[in-house]
Design an enzyme around this catalytic site. Structure first.
Site, PDB file in Angstrom:
ATOM      1  N   GLU A 179     -29.813  24.658  16.674  1.00  0.00           N
ATOM      2  CA  GLU A 179     -30.750  24.114  17.661  1.00  0.00           C
ATOM      3  C   GLU A 179     -30.041  23.960  18.995  1.00  0.00           C
ATOM      4  OE1 GLU A 179     -31.754  20.567  15.552  1.00  0.00           O
ATOM      5  OE2 GLU A 179     -29.798  19.640  15.848  1.00  0.00           O
ATOM      6  N   LYS A 224     -35.908  13.186  11.665  1.00  0.00           N
ATOM      7  CA  LYS A 224     -35.338  12.651  12.904  1.00  0.00           C
ATOM      8  C   LYS A 224     -34.883  11.220  12.642  1.00  0.00           C
ATOM      9  CE  LYS A 224     -36.185  13.236  17.832  1.00  0.00           C
ATOM     10  NZ  LYS A 224     -37.188  13.645  18.845  1.00  0.00           N
ATOM     11  N   THR A 246     -40.603  10.961  19.354  1.00  0.00           N
ATOM     12  CA  THR A 246     -40.923  10.936  20.778  1.00  0.00           C
ATOM     13  C   THR A 246     -42.210  11.725  20.965  1.00  0.00           C
ATOM     14  OG1 THR A 246     -39.398  12.809  21.067  1.00  0.00           O
ATOM     15  CG2 THR A 246     -38.589  10.629  21.627  1.00  0.00           C
TER      16      THR A 246
END
Length: 269
Positions: free
Chosen positions: A173, A140, A28
């Site tokens: 995270e 990712k 992203t």
């Protein structure tokens, strides 16, 4: 707005391995007045991630041109680039010949991210924990069911996101971002050798902190150790840098370095 292999509104093959097995990865990327922020870093991470999954992928000039053009047309937006290994038939074994599928979409930046930057957020520790898989840790990839389970739980009132631990109780995270903690001149971010996503913004923030001559460590540490830190903040490529005001009942002070990072890296929304 969606493009598949450069064609607007095209469809994805039903036997695409991204659909069948989550065999792929994505990025992203935030757009600004000067184009895509940290574009080269995103490209490098995607190429490295594909190599980790066992297939060769490099961004073609045509795809790069498409993304640059979209960034000019849609400043202050989010571009998502999703890459799969392509069609591979039934069965887990990957095909010998890879024809990757590239999916590009453009989205507005969530309006509340600007308020988060200005006001800070509160995190609640999730009961859903991340499993260990060092072969996939850091990238990712498309297998994000753990995050789906985390975000499926309703947040208690007064909290904006989840803090996520691994199966051993180590801090990893937030549900959508990397996390940093500060004690004096020492900055600590969780080790991601066993699970978690090593984001592009995490890397850029670490480089900026090193330029400020701050000490940075990537370490595994337990949730019980959070009380030892003075400040905390989260990072990702879309929301930038956001202060964490509290995790569960433990509160943090806002660190001056976060405003400096937003200014230095052109992250202010």
């Amino acid at each position: 707005m969606i493009w598949v292999n450069g064609v607007s509104q095209a469809s994805i093959a039903p036997m695409d391995r991204g659909l069948a097995y989550g065999d792929g990865l994505f990025a992203t990327m935030r757009t600004g007045v000067d184009g895509i922020l940290f574009f080269e870093a995103h490209q490098a991470r995607l190429t490295a991630g594909a190599a980790r999954l066992g297939f060769d992928w490099q961004m073609s000039p045509a795809l790069a041109e498409q993304l640059i053009t979209l960034a000019e047309q849609y400043p202050h937006h989010c571009i998502k680039l999703l890459i799969t290994r392509g069609v591979g038939g039934r069965g887990y074994a990957p095909p010998e010949q890879v024809l990757a599928t590239e999916v590009v979409s453009v989205h507005p930046i969530p309006a509340h991210y600007a308020a988060w930057q200005e006001q800070g957020i509160h995190l609640k520790t999730s009961l859903v924990r991340l499993g260990h898989q060092p072969l996939l840790a850091g990238i990712k990839h498309l297998n994000r069911l753990e995050q789906v389970l985390i975000r499926s739980q309703p947040l208690p009132q007064g909290f904006e996101d989840w803090l996520v631990l691994d199966c051993m109780g180590k801090v990893i995270e937030s549900s959508m971002a990397n996390i940093f903690f500060i004690k004096g001149n020492q900055v600590v971010t969780p080790s991601l050798e066993l699970c978690g996503v090593a984001g592009v913004m995490r890397e850029q923030v670490m480089l900026a902190l090193l330029a400020q001559q701050m000490n940075i460590d990537c370490l595994p540490f337990d949730a019980e150790q959070l009380v030892e830190f003075d400040s905390a903040f989260i990072t990702n490529s879309v929301l930038g840098v956001v202060d964490v005001l509290a995790i569960d009942t433990h509160t943090f002070t806002r660190a001056p370095i976060t405003a400096h990072l937003r200014q230095t890296l052109s992250l202010t929304l």
